[in-house]
Design an enzyme around this catalytic site. Sequence first.
Site, short mmCIF file in Angstrom:
data_model
loop_
_atom_site.label_atom_id
_atom_site.label_comp_id
_atom_site.label_asym_id
_atom_site.label_seq_id
_atom_site.Cartn_x
_atom_site.Cartn_y
_atom_site.Cartn_z
CG ASP A 15 75.24 -7.66 -12.14
OD1 ASP A 15 74.49 -8.28 -12.93
OD2 ASP A 15 75.50 -6.62 -11.60
N GLY A 17 66.97 1.89 -10.02
CA GLY A 17 65.80 1.35 -10.17
C GLY A 17 64.68 2.15 -9.49
CB SER A 67 80.48 35.54 -9.96
OG SER A 67 81.52 34.62 -9.50
CD GLU A 85 77.76 27.40 -3.74
OE1 GLU A 85 78.52 27.50 -2.60
OE2 GLU A 85 77.98 28.07 -4.55
CG HIS A 123 74.97 -4.62 -15.66
ND1 HIS A 123 75.79 -3.88 -16.42
CD2 HIS A 123 75.62 -4.95 -14.46
CE1 HIS A 123 76.59 -3.39 -15.90
NE2 HIS A 123 76.77 -4.13 -14.50
#
Length: 348
Positions: free
Chosen positions: A100, A153, A270, A248, A124
Amino acid sequence: MANINFGGVVEEVITSEEFSLEKAKDVLKDETVAVLGYGVQGPGQALNMRDNGINVIVGQRDNSKSWDRAKADGFVPGKTLLPIEEAANKGTVVQFLLSDAGQVATWPNIKKCLNEGNALYFSHGFSIVYKDQTSIVPPENVDVILVAPKGSGRTVRTNFLDGSGINSSFAIHQDFTGRAKERALALGIAIGSGYLFQTTFKNEVFSDLTGERGVLMGCLAGVMEAQYNVLRKHGHTPSEAFNETVEELTQSLIRLVAQNGMDWMFSNCSTTAQRGALDWAPKFRDAVVPLFDDLYERVVSGIETKRVLEANSTPDYREKLQKELDVIKNSEMWQAGAAVRALRPENR
Ligand SMILES: NC(=O)c1ccc[n+]([C@@H]2O[C@H](COP(=O)([O-])OP(=O)(O)OC[C@H]3O[C@@H](n4cnc5c(N)ncnc54)[C@H](OP(=O)(O)O)[C@@H]3O)[C@@H](O)[C@H]2O)c1
């Protein structure tokens, strides 16, 4: 055009079944698409279009790594790989895919290359929406269109290669030829979009700047670091803190959320995790609402744009940025991350 019910709100989307690649090729058969910039979006979009049989040339400043990369990707210097202005002169569609800040720097020269009836294409809304800061105001005798892939990209290319595609938004800012929409859709399909949804330049840039500063990166990085630091402060080891915070998430939960949604995730953990997560989600949501409100306001007012342009326009911006990135890379948390990743069975 298909009407899809998004949680009670009906929106129109265009899929690659409705607007086929054959149709896109027909719309673009007489066009030369000049992709200016071979950074992140440039390669993804240029290579996908080339593979799809579109007449593509690349405009890139020479003596640069990006030029060498375009050459290595099979664009031929003097033919399909040209200095930026030369490519812009040849293109009937000019895809402005410099950074940009780079768009602001090169605009006075690019503007001179636009001929009546050309299409000026962005990924954009930034340059157009913040025209008071960018001074990018296209001439009235060209189409001004946008196709913004909703992803990096790099994914534009890798998803194309694995046959999946990426979702993109599209927008029309100026329709001089009466063909602006079909050009935007054809280009959207040609770069490998799975489906396209319509937006405006304003909504694209406001949501995009908010998203990347928020949940996609800024917020995500911030909350990960906060949780890691709290665990460490209370004596947990780096490997435990990192596993419980990042590994995780990326190796298990976020994949399930991608496949099935967070609603499903709450129902498939759980009951201990479920009770806690259901109780804590609203607390986290309410804690960050003021930050998100502040962020959106700064995006709309252009304060975020000013910061981006100032930071990325200095000659030594890459060096300064590198120092900042190195601090993160060398932090205990992300060094622990490198060790954890190396321990994954597929990396051992
Ligand atoms: N990155 C994404 O995943 C993503 C996703 C959606 C939309 N977009 C949008 O796509 C557009 C391109 O983004 P990008 O991330 O691909 O950009 P980028 O990787 O930062 O683009 C770098 C390109 O701009 C050139 N450049 C930078 N400053 C220049 C200058 N002053 N003069 C000439 N060339 C200059 C670079 O050339 P050198 O290599 O020679 O410096 C390189 O070709 C932007 O509008 C961006 O907002 C990006």
